[in-house]
Design an enzyme around this catalytic site. Structure first.
Site, short mmCIF file in Angstrom:
data_model
loop_
_atom_site.label_atom_id
_atom_site.label_comp_id
_atom_site.label_asym_id
_atom_site.label_seq_id
_atom_site.Cartn_x
_atom_site.Cartn_y
_atom_site.Cartn_z
CD GLU A 63 69.72 43.59 22.63
OE1 GLU A 63 69.36 42.62 23.31
OE2 GLU A 63 70.67 43.54 21.82
CB ILE A 87 72.29 30.36 31.16
CG1 ILE A 87 70.89 30.61 31.74
CG2 ILE A 87 72.85 29.03 31.67
CD1 ILE A 87 69.84 29.62 31.28
CG HIS A 93 82.33 36.58 24.87
ND1 HIS A 93 83.64 36.22 25.10
CD2 HIS A 93 82.11 36.38 23.55
CE1 HIS A 93 84.19 35.84 23.96
NE2 HIS A 93 83.28 35.91 23.00
NE ARG A 132 71.50 31.89 41.62
CZ ARG A 132 72.75 32.15 41.26
NH1 ARG A 132 72.99 33.02 40.33
NH2 ARG A 132 73.75 31.55 41.87
N1 RBF Z 1 70.54 37.20 26.14
C1 RBF Z 1 70.12 36.89 27.39
O1 RBF Z 1 69.33 37.63 27.97
N2 RBF Z 1 70.56 35.75 28.02
C2 RBF Z 1 71.43 34.90 27.44
O2 RBF Z 1 71.78 33.88 28.06
C3 RBF Z 1 71.90 35.20 26.14
N3 RBF Z 1 72.80 34.38 25.51
C4 RBF Z 1 73.27 34.72 24.28
C5 RBF Z 1 74.23 33.90 23.63
C6 RBF Z 1 74.73 34.26 22.40
C7 RBF Z 1 75.74 33.39 21.75
C8 RBF Z 1 74.28 35.47 21.78
C9 RBF Z 1 74.83 35.90 20.44
C10 RBF Z 1 73.33 36.24 22.39
C11 RBF Z 1 72.81 35.90 23.64
N4 RBF Z 1 71.84 36.71 24.26
C12 RBF Z 1 71.43 36.38 25.52
C13 RBF Z 1 71.21 37.83 23.54
C14 RBF Z 1 71.88 39.17 23.77
O3 RBF Z 1 71.55 39.65 25.06
C15 RBF Z 1 71.38 40.17 22.71
O4 RBF Z 1 69.99 40.23 22.73
C16 RBF Z 1 71.83 39.82 21.30
O5 RBF Z 1 73.20 39.57 21.26
C17 RBF Z 1 71.47 40.93 20.31
O6 RBF Z 1 72.17 42.11 20.63
#
Ligand code: RBF
Length: 161
Positions: A63, A87, A93, A132
């Site tokens: 976002e 991470i 993905h 980091r």
């Molecule tokens: N957002 C992050 O900023 N860092 C992450 O490591 C991260 N891992 C995610 C893993 C999964 C399986 C999902 C579904 C979302 C993750 N998100 C992560 C959140 C993503 O950036 C976003 O806020 C949501 O998918 C809602 O659109």
């Protein structure tokens, strides 16, 4: 060595009078909060005023570009700094998310003609992400804040030459 005629453009690290926006992803907040405090600290230590820093929080890194765009639409900030932590090991993905975010941020900077800097950590694992974020050494929030300050001053230097 060849001498330059004097047409060198460089941005200083003086943040006096600057209005800066920061977009912060809440996902992995225990690390992103370190990036945020590092960024704010860097701005203030370089002459910026904490009251001139606006922070927008979003749920996750995906976002971040959207909120950066909304901040740019206000036409109030000299630069916008993007902060987040993705991470790899824990995020399916992850590289797709990282690629889209990086591309989106670069595009927004070009579209609005305002520096957008990249303080997104893309780590292979938690340990790398922690190191980091300023826990061991180096804080990507600090780096992104300094890059923003320098780019604002570079923009001014080129414009006012
Ligand atoms: N957002 C992050 O900023 N860092 C992450 O490591 C991260 N891992 C995610 C893993 C999964 C399986 C999902 C579904 C979302 C993750 N998100 C992560 C959140 C993503 O950036 C976003 O806020 C949501 O998918 C809602 O659109």
């Amino acid at each position: 060595m060849e001498k330059n005629a004097g047409n060198i453009f460089e941005g200083t690290l003086n943040a006096e009078g600057m209005k800066l926006g920061i977009v912060c992803a809440r996902f992995n907040d225990f690390l992103v909060s370190r990036l945020l405090s590092g960024a704010i600290d860097a701005i203030v230590r370089h002459g910026g005023n904490a009251d001139d820093i606006a922070v927008a929080y979003v749920p996750g890194s995906y976002e971040v570009p959207f909120a950066v765009k909304k901040m740019l639409e206000r036409k109030e900030y000299d630069a916008v700094i993007a902060l987040g932590v993705v991470i790899q090991g824990e995020t399916p993905h992850a590289s797709y998310i990282n690629g889209e975010v990086a591309k989106g941020l670069a595009q927004l900077g070009f579209e609005y003609g305002v520096p957008v800097t990249y303080g997104m950590i893309t780590a292979d694992n938690l340990e790398q992400a922690i190191s980091r974020s300023g826990v061991k050494a180096g804080n990507k929030g600090v780096d992104a804040a300094l890059a923003a300050i320098e780019m604002v001053n570079l923009t001014r230097a080129i414009k006012n030459a």
